[in-house]
Design an enzyme around this catalytic site. Structure first.
Site, PDB file in Angstrom:
ATOM      1  N   ASP A 249      16.960  28.810  50.557  1.00 22.27           N
ATOM      2  CA  ASP A 249      17.333  30.128  51.071  1.00 22.27           C
ATOM      3  C   ASP A 249      17.912  30.026  52.482  1.00 22.27           C
ATOM      4  O   ASP A 249      18.983  30.568  52.767  1.00 22.27           O
ATOM      5  CB  ASP A 249      16.071  31.023  51.066  1.00 22.27           C
TER       6      ASP A 249
ATOM      7  N   HIS B 261      13.598  36.016  44.463  1.00 19.29           N
ATOM      8  CA  HIS B 261      12.846  35.845  45.715  1.00 19.29           C
ATOM      9  C   HIS B 261      12.820  37.100  46.595  1.00 19.29           C
ATOM     10  O   HIS B 261      11.824  37.396  47.217  1.00 19.29           O
ATOM     11  CB  HIS B 261      13.351  34.622  46.506  1.00 19.29           C
TER      12      HIS B 261
ATOM     13  N   LYS C  87      12.748  43.689  48.307  1.00 18.60           N
ATOM     14  CA  LYS C  87      13.581  44.494  49.202  1.00 18.60           C
ATOM     15  C   LYS C  87      13.935  45.842  48.592  1.00 18.60           C
ATOM     16  O   LYS C  87      14.337  46.755  49.304  1.00 18.60           O
ATOM     17  CB  LYS C  87      14.839  43.723  49.592  1.00 18.60           C
TER      18      LYS C  87
END
Lengths: 385, 385
Positions: A329, A245, A249
């Site tokens: 999350d 997910h 980043k």
């Protein structure tokens, strides 16, 4: 037809069994079917199957028809034998040759092993005749050992007749091939899943996140998928794709990703691009796991009321896996300690998520999620940081 | 033996063929073996095999014994048929039922297709009888179509007798299972390789590197491995693992990784940690691809004279894959344009690398590498930025 009936039936049985064994891809089911077939072909009362893994003989499965009829339970736990001639199964694995033993209590001195009757005594069973066949693939590599016990003809225990050896060898060969194929596929699948996970972890490391966030949030996602009735394949794909997910980043600059204070509005806009960046890293794959990973990367910050990012999707327009991972999350973030906050109590998290029903979260999913508290707590404890 | 000889031989042939087909994992070899077996079982003069992929019938392979005897070459190129009843093969794929046609020139009006004799005319061949069998797995899913042409009995072309249908169906079933298994493994392997590549690409993106550096340097590595006689498996693993060489750059801070001017000695020390960081991301895997990737990440900056990093290993103590990728990596860096430099000419690069024999590079590997200029140039052109 010109074929004697008994022989013809046997050949057809062998062909049918060959097809069934070669189609089976689930190792446990395959081993079950091998033992079942061997028992029937050899008219044996009992059968054990060993598979060679990491250079030892791994006992995998056994059946004993007499003990089952008497409702006597017998050991089915896995144990290991060394790959040497000090045991019957080891001897056959090492020599690659079939052993046909008329009476295990009268073994010749030529063998390094003796029959160990301790288990018979414990179970009230009497092992007499034995046919031990190496399980080989066509290249001749020994993959395991089939150990058949007590040839039963109309209730009488006799030595195994020579005629069963050739059909049993066919079954053993097919078993060797199918076991090899299945182990190879399983290894390949594990390698694929492991690589996906390492990709997720690599992104995590940049974020200076540590610990088991990926493990917990992916298991929470699976629990929720199961609770709403999604099938096994979906649950499994979600479990393995959820760790991707935050992969985007990787592309966020350090001074934003690792900033210790609050982000400025401009920095926040850049931070938000991690959803789209993750999608770019994963999109357009033929692999279902990466495809679902791409969807999750793109949509796990969408909100049910349309106020999320990157697309501001609303309600059911957010892919299901995005709605599921959003809850998993956030739940994990709130129940975990971070450098800037304590871990919240479960009941506070439940209150918060409930207050976000229809806002951040799909309301139905929130309800289903908190109905699974037993399973959730067990994952929480298993992967505590 | 109680079995009539002919039948017994047939059954044994079927069993043997089943084992051979179920063991084969290379798709091309498998399809070859299927056609071979079908020709022999049906006593046919020719055979074509179609496999369903992406919802079309993909023509895969054909044999024609008569044309081969006459040294007439016939089309073997892949072509596609729609999955509908407008062709013979399409009809059988859609209906899932075997068609036994005595004479293709006298087809009933009940079919949507007619026999297309243009190919016969071109090749000087006469198709007459045909047996078209769906290739199914045990779940009944049609996976492809086997098309057998001209039953040949002692040189005479006859309709296919009913007795061949049942054994051919066994072969078709086994083929269906084996094709399905092989396609699934291939997909899984591609998914694994693709994921490894995306992991390498994710690191590349952070470095603001673009283009085909990973593709070129991994192909150069494979070419060199082949040139020094390493086996297919090693070459293939190296090809797929080499893209991981700089994966550790994921962990290098932006201000160093993306600095436009020269690094200070302190910054350089941090930059050098990317070898060890890459190893940390990949180490301790059960997957051979990740294991080799870990070795390459760790050792691709070692130098033959021991002046490299991170461990300062010397000569043969540097893993072979580290010594190979060192050359491939530097060769690609020098022959590529970067923001701070032009691309060098091949001959200058060769001079430079030769001058580094025994210093940066394994001297023997440098020689072998530059002997492969034709292949190297072809990769250079294929993956030009």
């Amino acid at each position: 037809m010109q074929v004697a009936n008994g022989q013809e039936k046997l050949y057809q049985e062998l062909i049918e069994a060959g097809l069934v064994l070669s189609q089976e891809r689930d190792l446990d089911v395959l081993l079950d079917k091998i033992v079942e077939t061997a028992l029937s072909i050899a008219q044996a009362d009992a059968c054990s199957l060993y598979v060679i893994q990491n250079n030892v003989l791994e006992f995998k499965i056994a059946r004993n028809l007499t003990l089952e009829k008497k409702n006597v339970s017998y050991p089915k736990n896995s144990f290991q034998l060394k790959l040497d001639s000090n045991t019957l199964a080891g001897h056959v694995a090492v020599s690659g040759k079939t052993l046909n033993i008329q009476d295990v209590h009268r073994l010749h001195d030529q063998y390094d092993f003796k029959f160990d009757n301790s288990s018979d005594i414990k179970l009230g069973y009497e092992t007499r005749s034995m046919l031990v066949v190496p399980v080989k693939n066509l290249s001749g590599t020994v993959v395991g050992v089939l150990q058949l016990i007590n040839h039963n003809r109309n209730g009488e225990i006799l030595p195994f007749p020579r005629e069963v050896i050739s059909p049993l060898t066919v079954i053993a060969n097919q078993s060797g091939i199918s076991i090899t194929n299945t182990l190879l596929s399983n290894q390949l699948e594990e390698a694929h899943i492991e690589t996906v996970y390492r990709l997720g972890m690599a992104a995590e490391t940049r974020d200076k996140e540590t610990g088991n966030h990926l493990k917990r949030m992916s298991h929470y996602s699976k629990i929720l998928a199961k609770a709403i009735g999604m099938d096994e394949t979906y649950q499994q794909t979600l479990l393995n794709a959820a760790p991707l997910h935050d992969v985007g980043k990787i592309g966020i600059p350090d001074h934003i990703l690792q900033k210790n204070s609050k982000l400025t509005p401009e920095e926040w806009e850049i931070m938000k691009t991690h959803a789209e960046l993750g999608y770019q890293i994963l999109k357009d794959s033929k692999a279902p796991l990466l495809n679902m990973g791409a969807e999750i990367a793109l949509s796990h910050h969408e909100k049910f009321d349309g106020t999320g990012y990157p697309k501001g999707l609303k309600g059911d327009r957010i892919p299901l896996e995005g709605r599921i991972t959003a809850i998993a999350d956030v739940f994990d973030a709130l129940t975990s300690r971070r450098c800037y906050k304590k871990a919240w109590d479960f009941s506070d998290v439940q209150d918060y998520c409930t207050s976000e029903k229809g806002k951040h979260f799909d309301p139905e999913l929130v309800d289903r999620f908190f109905e699974q508290m037993t399973e959730i707590v067990s994952i929480y404890n298993k992967y505590k940081d």
